[in-house]
Design an enzyme around this catalytic site. Structure first.
Site, PDB file in Angstrom:
ATOM      1  N   ARG A  67      37.117  15.290   0.431  1.00 30.35           N
ATOM      2  CA  ARG A  67      38.567  15.601   0.412  1.00 30.35           C
ATOM      3  C   ARG A  67      39.429  14.347   0.283  1.00 30.35           C
ATOM      4  O   ARG A  67      40.593  14.336   0.681  1.00 30.35           O
ATOM      5  CB  ARG A  67      38.973  16.406   1.642  1.00 30.35           C
ATOM      6  CG  ARG A  67      38.227  17.716   1.750  1.00 30.35           C
ATOM      7  CD  ARG A  67      39.004  18.742   2.551  1.00 30.35           C
ATOM      8  NE  ARG A  67      38.356  20.022   2.464  1.00 30.35           N
ATOM      9  CZ  ARG A  67      37.444  20.457   3.340  1.00 30.35           C
ATOM     10  NH1 ARG A  67      37.099  19.708   4.360  1.00 30.35           N
ATOM     11  NH2 ARG A  67      36.900  21.632   3.191  1.00 30.35           N
ATOM     12  N   LYS A 124      48.128  10.133 -11.406  1.00 22.29           N
ATOM     13  CA  LYS A 124      47.561  11.291 -12.109  1.00 22.29           C
ATOM     14  C   LYS A 124      46.075  11.057 -12.319  1.00 22.29           C
ATOM     15  O   LYS A 124      45.672   9.975 -12.769  1.00 22.29           O
ATOM     16  CB  LYS A 124      48.246  11.491 -13.456  1.00 22.29           C
ATOM     17  CG  LYS A 124      49.563  12.220 -13.365  1.00 22.29           C
ATOM     18  CD  LYS A 124      50.074  12.583 -14.750  1.00 22.29           C
ATOM     19  CE  LYS A 124      51.408  13.285 -14.674  1.00 22.29           C
ATOM     20  NZ  LYS A 124      51.996  13.517 -16.001  1.00 22.29           N
ATOM     21  N   GLU A 167      52.978   3.297 -25.793  1.00 26.13           N
ATOM     22  CA  GLU A 167      53.559   3.714 -24.503  1.00 26.13           C
ATOM     23  C   GLU A 167      54.634   2.724 -24.050  1.00 26.13           C
ATOM     24  O   GLU A 167      55.621   3.109 -23.436  1.00 26.13           O
ATOM     25  CB  GLU A 167      52.478   3.828 -23.419  1.00 26.13           C
ATOM     26  CG  GLU A 167      51.510   4.991 -23.590  1.00 26.13           C
ATOM     27  CD  GLU A 167      52.115   6.362 -23.214  1.00 26.13           C
ATOM     28  OE1 GLU A 167      53.238   6.418 -22.697  1.00 26.13           O
ATOM     29  OE2 GLU A 167      51.441   7.380 -23.460  1.00 26.13           O
ATOM     30  N   LYS A 218      57.958   2.646 -14.392  1.00 29.95           N
ATOM     31  CA  LYS A 218      57.138   3.812 -14.018  1.00 29.95           C
ATOM     32  C   LYS A 218      57.203   4.066 -12.508  1.00 29.95           C
ATOM     33  O   LYS A 218      57.357   5.210 -12.069  1.00 29.95           O
ATOM     34  CB  LYS A 218      55.687   3.620 -14.479  1.00 29.95           C
ATOM     35  CG  LYS A 218      54.827   4.795 -14.052  1.00 29.95           C
ATOM     36  CD  LYS A 218      53.839   5.275 -15.043  1.00 29.95           C
ATOM     37  CE  LYS A 218      53.259   6.610 -14.608  1.00 29.95           C
ATOM     38  NZ  LYS A 218      52.107   7.008 -15.348  1.00 29.95           N
ATOM     39  N   GLU A 261      56.048  15.558 -10.893  1.00 33.06           N
ATOM     40  CA  GLU A 261      56.595  15.970 -12.189  1.00 33.06           C
ATOM     41  C   GLU A 261      57.412  17.258 -12.108  1.00 33.06           C
ATOM     42  O   GLU A 261      57.320  18.131 -12.974  1.00 33.06           O
ATOM     43  CB  GLU A 261      55.448  16.135 -13.205  1.00 33.06           C
ATOM     44  CG  GLU A 261      55.878  15.856 -14.625  1.00 33.06           C
ATOM     45  CD  GLU A 261      54.707  15.724 -15.592  1.00 33.06           C
ATOM     46  OE1 GLU A 261      54.924  15.183 -16.671  1.00 33.06           O
ATOM     47  OE2 GLU A 261      53.585  16.141 -15.267  1.00 33.06           O
ATOM     48  N   ARG A 292      60.135  12.958 -13.647  1.00 32.15           N
ATOM     49  CA  ARG A 292      58.914  12.398 -14.238  1.00 32.15           C
ATOM     50  C   ARG A 292      58.671  12.908 -15.660  1.00 32.15           C
ATOM     51  O   ARG A 292      57.964  12.282 -16.442  1.00 32.15           O
ATOM     52  CB  ARG A 292      57.707  12.691 -13.326  1.00 32.15           C
ATOM     53  CG  ARG A 292      56.448  11.943 -13.747  1.00 32.15           C
ATOM     54  CD  ARG A 292      55.374  11.937 -12.682  1.00 32.15           C
ATOM     55  NE  ARG A 292      54.204  11.215 -13.155  1.00 32.15           N
ATOM     56  CZ  ARG A 292      53.242  10.763 -12.376  1.00 32.15           C
ATOM     57  NH1 ARG A 292      53.283  10.946 -11.081  1.00 32.15           N
ATOM     58  NH2 ARG A 292      52.204  10.108 -12.887  1.00 32.15           N
ATOM     59  N   ASN A 339      57.304  11.841 -20.617  1.00 31.87           N
ATOM     60  CA  ASN A 339      56.709  12.556 -21.754  1.00 31.87           C
ATOM     61  C   ASN A 339      57.525  12.378 -23.029  1.00 31.87           C
ATOM     62  O   ASN A 339      57.337  13.116 -23.998  1.00 31.87           O
ATOM     63  CB  ASN A 339      56.575  14.045 -21.428  1.00 31.87           C
ATOM     64  CG  ASN A 339      55.543  14.272 -20.365  1.00 31.87           C
ATOM     65  OD1 ASN A 339      54.512  13.598 -20.339  1.00 31.87           O
ATOM     66  ND2 ASN A 339      55.817  15.184 -19.447  1.00 31.87           N
ATOM     67  N   HIS A 354      55.949  12.775 -26.303  1.00 32.29           N
ATOM     68  CA  HIS A 354      54.620  13.337 -26.070  1.00 32.29           C
ATOM     69  C   HIS A 354      54.471  14.796 -26.504  1.00 32.29           C
ATOM     70  O   HIS A 354      53.362  15.245 -26.751  1.00 32.29           O
ATOM     71  CB  HIS A 354      54.238  13.212 -24.590  1.00 32.29           C
ATOM     72  CG  HIS A 354      53.801  11.827 -24.211  1.00 32.29           C
ATOM     73  ND1 HIS A 354      54.601  10.722 -24.385  1.00 32.29           N
ATOM     74  CD2 HIS A 354      52.644  11.360 -23.677  1.00 32.29           C
ATOM     75  CE1 HIS A 354      53.961   9.640 -23.967  1.00 32.29           C
ATOM     76  NE2 HIS A 354      52.769  10.002 -23.539  1.00 32.29           N
ATOM     77  N   HIS A 409      51.153  15.339 -28.493  1.00 32.90           N
ATOM     78  CA  HIS A 409      50.019  16.155 -28.053  1.00 32.90           C
ATOM     79  C   HIS A 409      49.619  17.150 -29.143  1.00 32.90           C
ATOM     80  O   HIS A 409      48.436  17.434 -29.334  1.00 32.90           O
ATOM     81  CB  HIS A 409      50.357  16.903 -26.761  1.00 32.90           C
ATOM     82  CG  HIS A 409      50.395  15.999 -25.563  1.00 32.90           C
ATOM     83  ND1 HIS A 409      51.116  16.284 -24.435  1.00 32.90           N
ATOM     84  CD2 HIS A 409      49.807  14.798 -25.317  1.00 32.90           C
ATOM     85  CE1 HIS A 409      50.970  15.306 -23.550  1.00 32.90           C
ATOM     86  NE2 HIS A 409      50.186  14.385 -24.074  1.00 32.90           N
ATOM     87  N   HIS A 459      46.079   8.026 -28.913  1.00 33.99           N
ATOM     88  CA  HIS A 459      47.207   8.611 -28.178  1.00 33.99           C
ATOM     89  C   HIS A 459      48.509   7.861 -28.483  1.00 33.99           C
ATOM     90  O   HIS A 459      49.539   8.466 -28.786  1.00 33.99           O
ATOM     91  CB  HIS A 459      46.895   8.583 -26.677  1.00 33.99           C
ATOM     92  CG  HIS A 459      47.998   9.124 -25.835  1.00 33.99           C
ATOM     93  ND1 HIS A 459      48.424  10.438 -25.900  1.00 33.99           N
ATOM     94  CD2 HIS A 459      48.805   8.525 -24.908  1.00 33.99           C
ATOM     95  CE1 HIS A 459      49.425  10.624 -25.055  1.00 33.99           C
ATOM     96  NE2 HIS A 459      49.674   9.480 -24.447  1.00 33.99           N
TER      97      HIS A 459
HETATM   98  N1  GLY Z   1      51.622   9.476 -18.231  1.00 32.50           N
HETATM   99  C1  GLY Z   1      52.747  10.164 -17.774  1.00 32.50           C
HETATM  100  C2  GLY Z   1      52.825  10.257 -16.290  1.00 32.50           C
HETATM  101  O1  GLY Z   1      52.131   9.547 -15.591  1.00 32.50           O
HETATM  102  O2  GLY Z   1      53.575  11.061 -15.804  1.00 32.50           O
END
Ligand code: GLY
Length: 358
Positions: free
Chosen positions: A117, A139, A181, A230, A240, A244, A248, A251, A255, A268
């Site tokens: 956990r 993430k 990015e 960031k 998000e 957040r 994107n 993106h 995507h 990417h």
């Molecule tokens: N790569 C986008 C984020 O970390 O939200």
């Protein structure tokens, strides 16, 4: 050396981020100092292990080598990492250390988040993309046959060690994908809510030659800027739910391009740059930005000589965008440029997109 940190309210966790260009042996000493008397498992991307395994002094029996490529980012590989951790009898006090690019960080991070956990996690990103994006913000995830990153968690690392020496051996295409990015941050800077004003559009424009030549001082500063932006976003919205989403930028279209080309033809970052061009066109056609700002974006992108991606059939793009995990039932969400370094969210239905691109 630059020291930053992420403070996430929900967990009260304070995650230091060290940006440095020290010798790699010194880097592993610093990492092992954090691990202290506890045990660890270092998950290395194969390429990174071949290049740097001898310099990073992690105990040999505590290393897991992850084969290279996105296709390795599966539950099956995650299970192998977990098995190795179990064999080593890691406890919750111990550490998983991810040494590699985005795939390595995502899968090792996911393993760390579910092992008992959750055990400690250290990220050592070795690609520009991982330095400026995926290693920061928590993430984690794996891919399934239904799509990329559909299974995962938000799990903040205890520490991120960024070292620009790794970037010296990065192949040109991987370096450029990271720059895709980086360029994204320039166009969203004002919405990030960072106390410091970087004027990243200007910085990228003035320093393009040094950045492309991988001047280490300039890269260190560039990474500091992107990571600061960031952090500022993630601290305000870890999961998000709102802000957040600006990360994107470019993106939504990107995507779709990746999906339509089976994640094989373009990287990417290349797809993100195409996506940025798309949202600039979209905003311009809607009368939301001045032509002069569109030119600023086009000129900046030109300076970095990104791989050109041709236009795709818009109907196919729309269908692919609707299948994205971030798609919403009442429209496709875009982050549109509004003014120099500023963006806003727009939800558009098919007909609206077709009106401008059909
Ligand atoms: N790569 C986008 C984020 O970390 O939200």
């Amino acid at each position: 050396m630059q020291n930053l940190s992420v403070k996430i309210g929900s967990t009260e966790k304070n995650c230091p981020i060290v940006i440095d260009n020290c010798e790699l042996s010194a880097l592993s000493e610093d990492v092992l100092k954090v691990v202290g008397k506890n045990n660890c498992l270092a998950v290395f991307s194969e390429k990174v292990f071949k290049l740097y395994g001898n310099f990073l002094k992690f105990p040999k029996e505590r290393i897991f080598i992850l084969k290279d490529g996105e296709k390795e980012k599966t539950f099956k590989t995650c299970q192998k990492i977990l098995d190795k951790a179990l064999k080593l009898k890691l406890t919750r006090k111990d550490y998983i250390i991810a040494v590699g690019g985005g795939v390595c960080g995502d899968i090792a991070g996911f393993a760390a988040s579910i092992y008992m956990r959750g055990i400690h996690l250290i990220q050592i990103p070795t690609t520009l993309l991982a330095c400026v994006d995926s290693s920061v913000g928590g993430k984690t995830g794996v891919d399934t046959k239904f799509g990329k990153n559909l299974i995962g968690s938000f799990y903040q690392p205890d520490c991120v060690f960024i070292n620009t020496n790794f970037l010296k051996t990065l192949d040109e295409r991987q370096f450029k994908t990271g720059l895709g990015e980086v360029v994204k941050y320039a166009f969203i800077e004002k919405n990030c809510g960072c106390d410091e004003d970087f004027n990243l559009i200007n910085y990228l424009s003035l320093n393009s030659e040094k950045i492309l030549a991988r001047n280490s001082k300039i890269l260190e500063e560039l990474i500091r800027i992107c990571v600061s932006l960031k952090i500022s976003v993630v601290e305000k919205d870890e999961h998000e739910g709102g802000l957040r989403k600006i990360l994107n930028f470019g993106h939504t279209y990107a995507h779709a391009v990746e999906k339509l080309t089976n994640y094989k033809k373009y990287t990417h970052g290349e797809a993100v740059v195409k996506g940025i061009e798309f949202v600039f066109q979209f905003a311009y056609k809607r009368g939301e930005i001045l032509e002069s700002y569109k030119y600023v974006a086009e000129d900046l992108i030109k300076k970095y000589n990104f791989k050109k991606i041709p236009d795709f059939n818009i109907k196919k793009i729309i269908s692919a965008m609707k299948l994205d995990k971030k798609a919403e039932s009442d429209g496709i969400v875009f982050i549109l440029p509004t003014d120099c370094g500023s963006v806003r969210e727009l939800k558009a239905v098919d007909n609206e997109i077709l009106k401008y691109f059909g």
